[in-house]
Enzyme design. Structure first.
Site, PDB file in Angstrom:
ATOM      1  N   ARG A  72       8.982   4.979   1.031  1.00  0.00           N
ATOM      2  CA  ARG A  72       8.801   4.605   2.435  1.00  0.00           C
ATOM      3  C   ARG A  72       9.901   3.653   2.906  1.00  0.00           C
ATOM      4  NH1 ARG A  72       4.472   6.873   4.843  1.00  0.00           N
ATOM      5  NH2 ARG A  72       2.701   7.438   3.529  1.00  0.00           N
ATOM      6  N   ASP A 142      -0.779  14.688   8.065  1.00  0.00           N
ATOM      7  CA  ASP A 142      -1.383  14.174   9.302  1.00  0.00           C
ATOM      8  C   ASP A 142      -1.149  15.108  10.505  1.00  0.00           C
ATOM      9  OD1 ASP A 142      -2.099  12.028   7.784  1.00  0.00           O
ATOM     10  OD2 ASP A 142      -0.560  10.681   8.569  1.00  0.00           O
TER      11      ASP A 142
HETATM   12  O1  F6P Z   1       1.137  10.893   4.469  1.00  0.00           O
HETATM   13  C1  F6P Z   1       0.444  10.300   5.539  1.00  0.00           C
HETATM   14  C2  F6P Z   1      -0.608   9.417   4.987  1.00  0.00           C
HETATM   15  O2  F6P Z   1      -1.322  10.246   4.158  1.00  0.00           O
HETATM   16  C3  F6P Z   1      -1.546   8.738   5.961  1.00  0.00           C
HETATM   17  O3  F6P Z   1      -2.569   9.528   6.424  1.00  0.00           O
HETATM   18  C4  F6P Z   1      -2.001   7.551   5.157  1.00  0.00           C
HETATM   19  O4  F6P Z   1      -2.486   6.523   5.924  1.00  0.00           O
HETATM   20  C5  F6P Z   1      -0.775   7.171   4.449  1.00  0.00           C
HETATM   21  O5  F6P Z   1      -0.065   8.364   4.241  1.00  0.00           O
HETATM   22  C6  F6P Z   1      -0.976   6.372   3.211  1.00  0.00           C
HETATM   23  O6  F6P Z   1       0.034   6.594   2.296  1.00  0.00           O
HETATM   24  P1  F6P Z   1       0.796   5.508   1.402  1.00  0.00           P
HETATM   25  O7  F6P Z   1      -0.229   4.694   0.707  1.00  0.00           O
HETATM   26  O8  F6P Z   1       1.607   6.369   0.495  1.00  0.00           O
HETATM   27  O9  F6P Z   1       1.654   4.687   2.318  1.00  0.00           O
END
Ligand code: F6P
Length: 346
Positions: A72, A142
């Site tokens: 991320r 999503d």
């Molecule tokens: O990929 C989208 C998603 O699944 C969202 O719905 C969710 O809130 C988020 O990713 C959480 O992912 P992570 O814990 O990897 O940031």
């Protein structure tokens, strides 16, 4: 031509199918060289890449996750430059985009393919504005990327969520319980809406439709009064709830306290993001990937591939990277769900 490719944001089923679609088309049809960056934008910042061979792309179509890894990392997030004395009064600097531009240039890339969701399209748009040639490919469970009817990953996650709800029906029925099921969806309710409809949810709660706790309790009580011994409540993780609890726990507590009925909650979590892509997602990801390579061969950049109707399309990154596709409360799916007696808690 030389192209780079990366997968960023939360993973989802179909990423490998998309990498394969881009890579095979680029190599076999257009004679391009393809470089895969590791762990999303982190690999681009750290110059962590490998040249992909066609052999590496064989046998990955059905695999979940991503052979490139993901993260991320948000390169345009401001960095605070700490002064020599460490007092934190330094300037705000943007060093990561500079490193990305340098690595892109040094490798002699003609284009970078960014596979990701909303956050990725935002970064892709900013990199495009910085002068890099970018093509975006939308993925996320999503399904909230602007400009495309569908993102790959969504259909597979919907299958997992629906399977889980199907299983919860029988145990709910045996015990005459209320089952509250929480599905993923940052700020949007697409997955909850579709899984709720496919799984026969009696109440579906979405971030886009404000709910009333009293109306939820009334609905549960009225079902009991009509000799319906159990209820299925599907909630999106992004609904308004007590921040000290999960969305499911919050709603389960509201129902327990308000109705006195036995209530249990289940949070589906990361199970929804794992595993093999559905046939629909394999096909969509392959189409997106192959189309992206075709567009690059035509020197079309600054765009995201999309599907509208059943036709492939493109949309400027300046549009896709600046908006979120929310569920419209007036959507036909919602009105028809209401016709069959589904409550949205409003
Ligand atoms: O990929 C989208 C998603 O699944 C969202 O719905 C969710 O809130 C988020 O990713 C959480 O992912 P992570 O814990 O990897 O940031």
């Amino acid at each position: 031509m030389k192209i780079g490719i990366l997968t960023a944001g939360g993973d989802c089923p179909g990423l490998n199918a998309a990498i394969r679609g881009v890579g095979k088309t680029a190599m076999l049809e257009f004679g391009m060289r393809v470089f895969g960056f590791s762990y999303g934008f982190s690999g681009l910042i750290d110059n962590d890449y490998q040249e992909l061979t066609e052999n590496q792309l064989s046998g990955i179509l059905t695999h979940g996750g991503t052979i490139l890894g993901t993260s991320r990392e948000k390169p345009f997030k401001k960095e605070e430059k700490i002064n020599g004395n460490g007092n934190g009064n330094g300037n705000v600097v943007f060093t990561k985009p500079d490193r990305i531009k340098e690595n892109y240039k040094n490798l002699g890339l003609d284009c970078l393919v960014c596979i990701g969701g909303n956050g990725t399209m935002k970064t892709a748009n900013l990199l495009s504005q910085e002068g890099l040639n970018i093509v975006g490919i939308p993925k996320t469970i999503d399904n909230d990327v602007w400009g495309t009817d569908m993102t790959f990953g969504f259909d597979s996650a919907l299958q997992s969520a629906t399977d889980a709800i199907d299983r919860l029906h029988s145990t709910a029925n045996s015990h005459r319980r209320i089952m509250v099921i929480e599905v993923m969806g940052h700020n949007t309710g697409w997955l909850a809406l579709y899984a709720g409809l496919a799984g026969g949810g009696d109440i579906i709660l979405l971030p886009e439709i404000p709910y009333s706790e009293d109306l939820i309790i009334d609905c549960i009580k009225s079902r009991y009064a009509h000799k319906k011994p159990y209820s299925i409540v599907v909630v999106a993780e992004g609904i308004k709830h007590d921040p000290k609890k999960t969305a499911a726990t919050h709603i389960a507590d509201v129902i327990k306290e308000g109705s006195g009925f036995e209530t249990r909650e289940t949070i589906l979590g990361y199970v929804q993001r794992g595993g093999t892509p559905s046939p629909y997602d394999r096909v969509l990801a392959t189409r997106f990937g192959s189309y992206a390579a075709e567009l690059i061969s035509n020197h079309e950049f600054g765009i995201m591939v999309a599907i509208q109707g059943n036709e492939l399309a493109t949309i400027p990154l300046s549009e896709a990277g600046t908006q979120t596709k929310m569920v419209d409360p007036g959507h036909q799916l919602i009105s028809h769900a209401r016709f069959i007696g589904t409550s949205f808690g409003d």
